[in-house]
Scaffold this motif. Sequence first.
Motif, PDB file in Angstrom:
ATOM      1  N   ILE A   1      42.536  62.771  40.626  1.00 31.31           N
ATOM      2  CA  ILE A   1      43.754  62.068  41.051  1.00 31.31           C
ATOM      3  C   ILE A   1      44.699  61.968  39.862  1.00 31.31           C
ATOM      4  O   ILE A   1      44.320  61.494  38.792  1.00 31.31           O
ATOM      5  N   ILE A   2      45.935  62.439  40.066  1.00 28.45           N
ATOM      6  CA  ILE A   2      46.972  62.362  39.040  1.00 28.45           C
ATOM      7  C   ILE A   2      47.885  61.189  39.385  1.00 28.45           C
ATOM      8  O   ILE A   2      48.503  61.170  40.452  1.00 28.45           O
ATOM      9  N   LYS A   3      47.986  60.231  38.485  1.00 28.77           N
ATOM     10  CA  LYS A   3      48.839  59.067  38.708  1.00 28.77           C
ATOM     11  C   LYS A   3      50.051  59.130  37.786  1.00 28.77           C
ATOM     12  O   LYS A   3      49.945  59.543  36.632  1.00 28.77           O
ATOM     13  N   THR A   4      51.200  58.708  38.313  1.00 26.63           N
ATOM     14  CA  THR A   4      52.414  58.658  37.511  1.00 26.63           C
ATOM     15  C   THR A   4      52.593  57.241  36.968  1.00 26.63           C
ATOM     16  O   THR A   4      52.529  56.262  37.723  1.00 26.63           O
ATOM     17  N   GLU A   5      52.798  57.151  35.669  1.00 25.67           N
ATOM     18  CA  GLU A   5      52.991  55.861  35.010  1.00 25.67           C
ATOM     19  C   GLU A   5      54.192  55.959  34.084  1.00 25.67           C
ATOM     20  O   GLU A   5      54.074  56.455  32.963  1.00 25.67           O
TER      21      GLU A   5
ATOM     22  N   GLU B   1      54.981  59.284  32.772  1.00 25.89           N
ATOM     23  CA  GLU B   1      53.809  59.890  32.154  1.00 25.89           C
ATOM     24  C   GLU B   1      52.743  60.103  33.221  1.00 25.89           C
ATOM     25  O   GLU B   1      52.775  59.490  34.294  1.00 25.89           O
ATOM     26  N   LEU B   2      51.787  60.979  32.927  1.00 24.77           N
ATOM     27  CA  LEU B   2      50.742  61.310  33.884  1.00 24.77           C
ATOM     28  C   LEU B   2      49.390  60.843  33.361  1.00 24.77           C
ATOM     29  O   LEU B   2      49.086  60.995  32.180  1.00 24.77           O
ATOM     30  N   ALA B   3      48.585  60.252  34.251  1.00 25.86           N
ATOM     31  CA  ALA B   3      47.242  59.788  33.895  1.00 25.86           C
ATOM     32  C   ALA B   3      46.247  60.363  34.893  1.00 25.86           C
ATOM     33  O   ALA B   3      46.458  60.285  36.109  1.00 25.86           O
ATOM     34  N   ILE B   4      45.148  60.937  34.383  1.00 25.76           N
ATOM     35  CA  ILE B   4      44.106  61.519  35.237  1.00 25.76           C
ATOM     36  C   ILE B   4      42.777  60.924  34.797  1.00 25.76           C
ATOM     37  O   ILE B   4      42.187  61.349  33.805  1.00 25.76           O
ATOM     38  N   ASN B   5      42.283  59.929  35.513  1.00 22.98           N
ATOM     39  CA  ASN B   5      41.030  59.296  35.122  1.00 22.98           C
ATOM     40  C   ASN B   5      40.197  58.815  36.303  1.00 22.98           C
ATOM     41  O   ASN B   5      39.257  58.032  36.133  1.00 22.98           O
ATOM     42  N   THR B   6      40.510  59.256  37.518  1.00 23.11           N
ATOM     43  CA  THR B   6      39.717  58.908  38.692  1.00 23.11           C
ATOM     44  C   THR B   6      39.502  60.147  39.547  1.00 23.11           C
ATOM     45  O   THR B   6      40.206  61.146  39.411  1.00 23.11           O
ATOM     46  N   ILE B   7      38.540  60.045  40.455  1.00 26.31           N
ATOM     47  CA  ILE B   7      38.151  61.176  41.308  1.00 26.31           C
ATOM     48  C   ILE B   7      38.086  60.714  42.757  1.00 26.31           C
ATOM     49  O   ILE B   7      37.656  59.590  43.043  1.00 26.31           O
ATOM     50  N   SER B   8      38.508  61.570  43.656  1.00 22.45           N
ATOM     51  CA  SER B   8      38.357  61.321  45.091  1.00 22.45           C
ATOM     52  C   SER B   8      37.309  62.279  45.649  1.00 22.45           C
ATOM     53  O   SER B   8      37.282  63.462  45.292  1.00 22.45           O
ATOM     54  N   ILE B   9      36.442  61.764  46.511  1.00 22.74           N
ATOM     55  CA  ILE B   9      35.370  62.561  47.115  1.00 22.74           C
ATOM     56  C   ILE B   9      35.671  62.709  48.602  1.00 22.74           C
ATOM     57  O   ILE B   9      36.022  61.744  49.272  1.00 22.74           O
ATOM     58  N   PHE B  10      35.520  63.929  49.106  1.00 15.31           N
ATOM     59  CA  PHE B  10      35.911  64.239  50.474  1.00 15.31           C
ATOM     60  C   PHE B  10      34.699  64.324  51.402  1.00 15.31           C
ATOM     61  O   PHE B  10      33.594  64.690  50.983  1.00 15.31           O
ATOM     62  N   SER B  11      34.949  63.984  52.647  1.00 10.00           N
ATOM     63  CA  SER B  11      33.988  64.184  53.724  1.00 10.00           C
ATOM     64  C   SER B  11      34.774  64.626  54.950  1.00 10.00           C
ATOM     65  O   SER B  11      35.737  63.956  55.344  1.00 10.00           O
ATOM     66  N   ASN B  12      34.388  65.756  55.525  1.00  8.24           N
ATOM     67  CA  ASN B  12      35.135  66.345  56.646  1.00  8.24           C
ATOM     68  C   ASN B  12      36.596  66.568  56.278  1.00  8.24           C
ATOM     69  O   ASN B  12      37.498  66.334  57.083  1.00  8.24           O
ATOM     70  N   MET B  13      36.818  66.975  55.028  1.00  5.94           N
ATOM     71  CA  MET B  13      38.136  67.323  54.495  1.00  5.94           C
ATOM     72  C   MET B  13      39.117  66.162  54.502  1.00  5.94           C
ATOM     73  O   MET B  13      40.319  66.333  54.561  1.00  5.94           O
ATOM     74  N   LYS B  14      38.594  64.931  54.450  1.00  6.61           N
ATOM     75  CA  LYS B  14      39.400  63.738  54.256  1.00  6.61           C
ATOM     76  C   LYS B  14      38.786  62.928  53.121  1.00  6.61           C
ATOM     77  O   LYS B  14      37.578  62.974  52.893  1.00  6.61           O
ATOM     78  N   VAL B  15      39.614  62.169  52.412  1.00  6.45           N
ATOM     79  CA  VAL B  15      39.106  61.346  51.317  1.00  6.45           C
ATOM     80  C   VAL B  15      38.204  60.259  51.882  1.00  6.45           C
ATOM     81  O   VAL B  15      38.623  59.438  52.694  1.00  6.45           O
ATOM     82  N   ALA B  16      36.937  60.255  51.440  1.00  6.74           N
ATOM     83  CA  ALA B  16      35.972  59.266  51.903  1.00  6.74           C
ATOM     84  C   ALA B  16      35.714  58.183  50.877  1.00  6.74           C
ATOM     85  O   ALA B  16      35.359  57.061  51.232  1.00  6.74           O
TER      86      ALA B  16
END
Length: 367
Positions: free
Chosen positions: A184-188, A191-206
């Motif tokens: 996950i890319i967050k705008t601050e 500036e850009l911050a990348i320090n979290t992850i999203s996990i998918f199930s059935n091609m949707k964020v679970a």
Amino acid sequence: MTIVLLLFLTSGCGYKDIDKRFFVVSIGVDKSKEENKYDVTLKLAVPSNESKSGSDEAKIITESAQSISEAVRLMKSKVDKEFDFSHAKVIVFGEELAKGEDLEHIFDWFERRRDIKDIAWAAIGSPTALEVLEAKPVGERIPSNSLFLTFSSAGTETPYIHTVYLFDFTRKQVERGVSPILPIIKTEENELAINTISIFSNMKVALVLEKEQTKFLNMLMVHVSKFDIRVDNEDNSPYFIFSTDNVKANYDLIVNEKSPSKISYKIKVNGVVEEAFDDLEDTKIKEYEKLLEKQLESKILDLLMQLQKEKVDPIGFGLKYRAMNKGKESEKIETWNNIYSNLEFDINVTAEMDHVGVIHDEEELPE
């Protein structure tokens, strides 16, 4: 002579000079405010015949349509040059889109386009893909170069970033026994911050992992040696920060018919104390190692149990089960789903602390 004459009579191959092209360096897809439409954004690098110091000239175009193909063709009517997708290295999907819709048909367009590389990086943009592409980090001399350096590890190196290629995500979306993930890319403030992850199930964020959970998941999945591990006192106040020089993590899947099956994880960390919030003594290294092992085992166990609770498997335990057993794939997956919901985890961490980073004098007092 006949062949030479025929060469002059052949039609052009569609080649366009560089000054007649816009190079697409990054692509964003968001959910539109209009029903059944997408907001597609292209970030274009404007070619120039003059080298300007610190120049990051770029053009951003956004179009709403019911399909990505239609949006791209509508955007072509707004420019005077042809789009060149061969330099598109980052594909960003809006957070609302990823959480609310099945991304399978969207990824289908990127897979079918022969001029988009499968080694492009994929990610989720928060709050929107448009804001991520519009951000201009300080020091960025080439459009989207900050993202290129981050995902390629040519610039920063951090345990919080997990890079995902387009081909890897699309492969895992149809693979049984493993869950796709995207950073996950967050705008601050531009500036850009990348320090979290999203996990998918059935091609949707679970499931969206927190920062510390993201770090520990990368410890289990990625062969990265540099991690920092916070060790707390009994009152949960910070005690010291352990910096690893080497991390080894492997697991065994033990399937039992009568008793619950389990995952046995063996993790070995080696390093030094990078920061201390209290006085540390070399004579108590074994005590510090035991405290580190206990807290690390607890944090990793909590992470694995949360993944199990949400029925996601980014590490790929199901793939190992499929490889270990014979039979029909559909039956193996059904059996594995039942096993995974009741799986037990055995975490064994071995820590080796080289030193606590304190220099003593002849009287064994800290300098």
